[in-house]
Design an enzyme around this catalytic site. Structure first.
Site, PDB file in Angstrom:
ATOM      1  N   CYS A 135       0.841  -1.199   0.000  1.00  0.00           N
ATOM      2  CA  CYS A 135       0.000   0.000   0.000  1.00  0.00           C
ATOM      3  C   CYS A 135       0.875   1.247   0.000  1.00  0.00           C
ATOM      4  O   CYS A 135       2.033   1.207   0.405  1.00  0.00           O
ATOM      5  CB  CYS A 135      -0.932  -0.011   1.209  1.00  0.00           C
ATOM      6  SG  CYS A 135      -2.244   1.217   1.091  1.00  0.00           S
ATOM      7  N   GLU A 458      -4.272  13.326   2.560  1.00  0.00           N
ATOM      8  CA  GLU A 458      -4.745  13.270   1.183  1.00  0.00           C
ATOM      9  C   GLU A 458      -6.193  13.757   1.139  1.00  0.00           C
ATOM     10  O   GLU A 458      -6.930  13.632   2.115  1.00  0.00           O
ATOM     11  CB  GLU A 458      -4.677  11.848   0.632  1.00  0.00           C
ATOM     12  CG  GLU A 458      -3.268  11.397   0.324  1.00  0.00           C
ATOM     13  CD  GLU A 458      -3.213  10.036  -0.338  1.00  0.00           C
ATOM     14  OE1 GLU A 458      -2.118   9.655  -0.769  1.00  0.00           O
ATOM     15  OE2 GLU A 458      -4.247   9.349  -0.422  1.00  0.00           O
ATOM     16  N   SER A 484      -4.487  12.070  -3.246  1.00  0.00           N
ATOM     17  CA  SER A 484      -4.358  10.665  -3.598  1.00  0.00           C
ATOM     18  C   SER A 484      -3.870  10.545  -5.030  1.00  0.00           C
ATOM     19  O   SER A 484      -4.140  11.407  -5.871  1.00  0.00           O
ATOM     20  CB  SER A 484      -5.719   9.981  -3.465  1.00  0.00           C
ATOM     21  OG  SER A 484      -5.730   8.756  -4.147  1.00  0.00           O
TER      22      SER A 484
END
Length: 581
Positions: A135, A458, A484
């Site tokens: 991730c 984000e 993002s």
């Protein structure tokens, strides 16, 4: 290039390995007792000890397959006469953390990942490292610690998710975030929203577009820390296990041959290669944080403006979401990131002579890649989607320390309008949901920088809601926070200096006219130096609610976004490196 003093061509000489402190001589009897307690043999104790670090957890699909892949790495290490020692570290998964206070933990987790792997490696005197990450922040975090320790290291990406299907079309998690905006304005029913959320993420793996995880996976190959072609296969594919096994074998070769080690690999030129792959694929703006942070671990100055300079001269050739049409699996199906690397190499946009973990150069690794015809996932450099990269750096009186915007998918590169100012994301998101803004506004979302957030959140929930409302190209949004990799629309992040330290973005008022020119690379407001000086007299920074704990400590230590939002002095202040203990 390789250090012959570190080579082990005729068996293992423990006097050259850090693990000698815990495995050799009478003084290590207590340490060996612990190893025997775990069932290790004498042979295993005296072989090189290889840390196999993963970010496995049950937080999200990004990381769920890493435990399986770690077992394959261990098979490779054992086959090459090494002793693997598996351990895990944290991950904060942005898809779950997004849109609430949990997002403040995301960027800070990059430092915790690097720090926790460093401390585990140091504390147990492991000789080498294979790091697996799935991730967003875990990929740069794992690569940062490899460079910091400078032990023989191989990075491996856990793999992308498979695309979902909704009403006959491929979908991903960003479609769900944007559907929230569509639902808010009545363009999507509650029933359809629920159906979409149930089918958008059908497997293990990281978000499918060219968001931060897949961007940094491409970087891992382009910079040379990962095996060629290892970034491509989706997480559920068994071929990932073969790459994991090969990564275990490869790290043992690095020990045996005395290198190349991470700081042999991560050089100014390889960092430029990494920036080029981001530009060419329309990758995440977060790379402009992570590449300077990785450079910092090697003692190399490579800041936002250095990254932007490479972006400006690299063609955008990969038709990937969110700016394009396809997802990572589609790129894999036509040959993977190697297709992009080879096309850039062949046209002089990457340095082919950079050494990699294979012991070969980047050009040697990809020399046999053939450009696939009759497809529109990757274009030729002679016929790019854009002549310059999909991400652009900006500078001006509103961003003296720079800012960044993803232009992939934008039709217009200039935007001018009145400021609509919000202190913090929550106020902004509520205004967007209530349509409390006007077409043509420049939404200013401040106090979300590394210090001021703290944590540099984000803003996908806000930007996706705008896009879902059909306003993606009709308003602009600027922030000292970040976006993002899935964000699309006219969105400018990393504005520096941030509001919390008195940067110009903290002095903007509603109605100030802001001009963004992504073609010229400028971000300005119609205020003079005298106007700024007058407003500065009454400026008081906004307080946060984070006055203890990890986020307070992060805010106290973190530097500016321009330099990667790092929290320690980097290799420039070193007197020794772990591998040379």
């Amino acid at each position: 290039m390789f250090n012959e003093k570190r080579a082990h061509k005729n068996g293992w000489d423990k006097s050259k390995l850090v693990s000698r402190y815990v495995t050799e001589g009478a003084k290590s009897a207590p340490h060996r007792a612990y190893y025997y307690a775990m069932g290790m043999t004498e042979e295993e104790i005296h072989q090189p000890l290889v840390g196999v670090a993963t970010c496995w957890n049950e937080a999200a699909p990004c990381n769920i397959a890493l435990g399986r892949q770690a077992q394959a790495v261990k098979i490779g290490v054992k086959a090459a006469k090494g002793t693997p020692r598996e351990f895990t570290t944290i991950t904060v998964t942005d898809g779950i953390a997004m849109g609430h206070e949990g997002m403040r933990s995301s960027l800070a987790s990059r430092e915790v990942i690097a720090d926790s792997v460093e401390l585990t490696m140091r504390g147990h005197c492991y000789d080498a490292l294979v790091g697996l990450a799935g991730c967003d922040k875990s990929l740069p975090g794992m690569m940062m610690v490899m460079i910091r320790l400078n032990v023989p290291s191989v990075f491996m990406y856990g793999g992308t998710i498979l695309p979902g299907k909704f009403k006959g079309k491929d979908v991903d998690i960003v479609n769900v975030f944007e559907a929230v905006g569509q639902n808010a304005v009545g363009n999507m029913s509650d029933k359809d929203l629920h159906e979409l959320e149930c089918v958008a993420c059908p497997s293990a793996g990281a978000c499918g577009g060219q968001f931060t995880a897949n961007t940094m996976a491409c970087v891992s190959e382009a910079i040379g820390l990962a095996l060629p072609h290892s970034a491509g296969a989706p997480a559920p594919y068994e071929s990932r296990d073969e790459y994991a096994k090969a990564s275990g074998e490869a790290v043992m070769n690095l020990i045996r041959n005395g290198g190349p080690y991470p700081r042999d690999i991560v050089t100014r030129k390889s960092l430029e290669n990494a920036a080029a792959i981001v530009a060419a694929t329309g990758g995440s703006t977060n790379a402009a944080l992570h590449l300077p942070a990785m450079a910092h671990e090697a003692g190399i100055k490579f800041d936002l403006f250095d990254v932007a300079a490479i972006f400006k001269k690299t063609p955008y050739i990969a038709n990937l979401r969110p700016g394009g049409q396809y997802v990572a699996k589609d790129l894999f199906d036509i040959g993977g990131v190697g297709v992009v690397i080879k096309e850039l190499l062949d046209n002089g946009f990457m340095h082919g002579d950079c050494i990699t973990v294979t012991g070969k150069t980047l050009a040697e690794n990809y020399k046999d890649v053939k450009f696939p015809e009759n497809q529109d996932v990757v274009f030729r450099c002679s016929n790019p989607i854009y002549a310059t990269g999909g991400v652009v750096g900006l500078k001006g009186n509103l961003a003296p320390e720079g800012a960044i915007v993803k232009i992939a998918g934008l039709e217009e590169l200039v935007f001018e309008g009145p400021a609509r100012v919000f202190d913090g994301e929550q106020a902004c998101f509520e205004a967007v949901q209530n349509r409390d803004y006007k077409e043509g506004d420049v939404i200013v979302l401040r106090y979300e920088g590394p210090k001021g957030g703290p944590g540099m959140k984000e803003m996908l929930s806000t930007t996706a809601a705008l896009y879902g409302q059909g306003m993606g190209g009709k308003v602009a949004l600027i922030t000292d926070g970040r976006f993002s990799g899935g964000t699309r629309g006219f969105c400018i992040g990393h504005v520096g200096p941030e509001a919390a330290v008195g940067g110009p973005i903290g002095l903007i008022r509603d109605g100030d006219i802001i001009r963004i020119d992504a073609d010229k690379g400028t971000l300005d407001v119609n205020l003079s130096d005298a106007d700024f000086a007058e407003r500065k007299k009454s400026f008081v920074s906004r307080k946060t609610n984070y006055n203890s704990g990890a986020l307070q400590k992060y805010a106290a230590l973190v530097g500016p976004a321009r330099d990667g939002a790092v929290t320690h002095s980097g290799a420039g202040a070193e007197t020794h490196v772990f591998v040379d203990l």
